[in-house]
Design a protein around this motif. Sequence first.
Motif: not given
Length: 145
Positions: A21, A63-65, A82-87, A89, A103
């Motif tokens: 990103h 989206t990343e998905k 993607f520090k605020h994503s659900i993936y 880390k 994060c």
Amino acid sequence: MITKLIPILRNRGYQVATIKHDGHEFEGDVEGTDTYQHTKAGAYGTAIFCNGKFMVQKQQSVTEKELMEFFPEADVILLEGFKHSIYPKIEIIRSGNSSESVCNRDNMLAIVTDTDLRIQGIRTIAMNDIEDVADCIIDYVKGER
């Protein structure tokens, strides 16, 4: 970090893809190329391909998905930025750059750092221990978190 991780994961038999990103506008094509000229002329998308590779550039949100769907054969997809994503880390904290984690702890696998920062319940890996970072990723992929 990612450029050091990729060959280690590949040498361990994993097919690796990356998605980055960029928080800024980026230019995905080089000035002077045909695809650059096509975009400047008003094409909303361009594609270029040759033997064994292709690149698609399209003017739309994604989206990343959705991007991950381009890599169905990948064993590991490394996301950067993607520090605020659900993936899951692995957060990098470098002295002189940051001093604390930003994060969500619920999906943190590890912190990679050259500082004394430690967070209870979160694995800490030394900045130069790329093999340990690879182990952390493989543990997650195998469900051994």
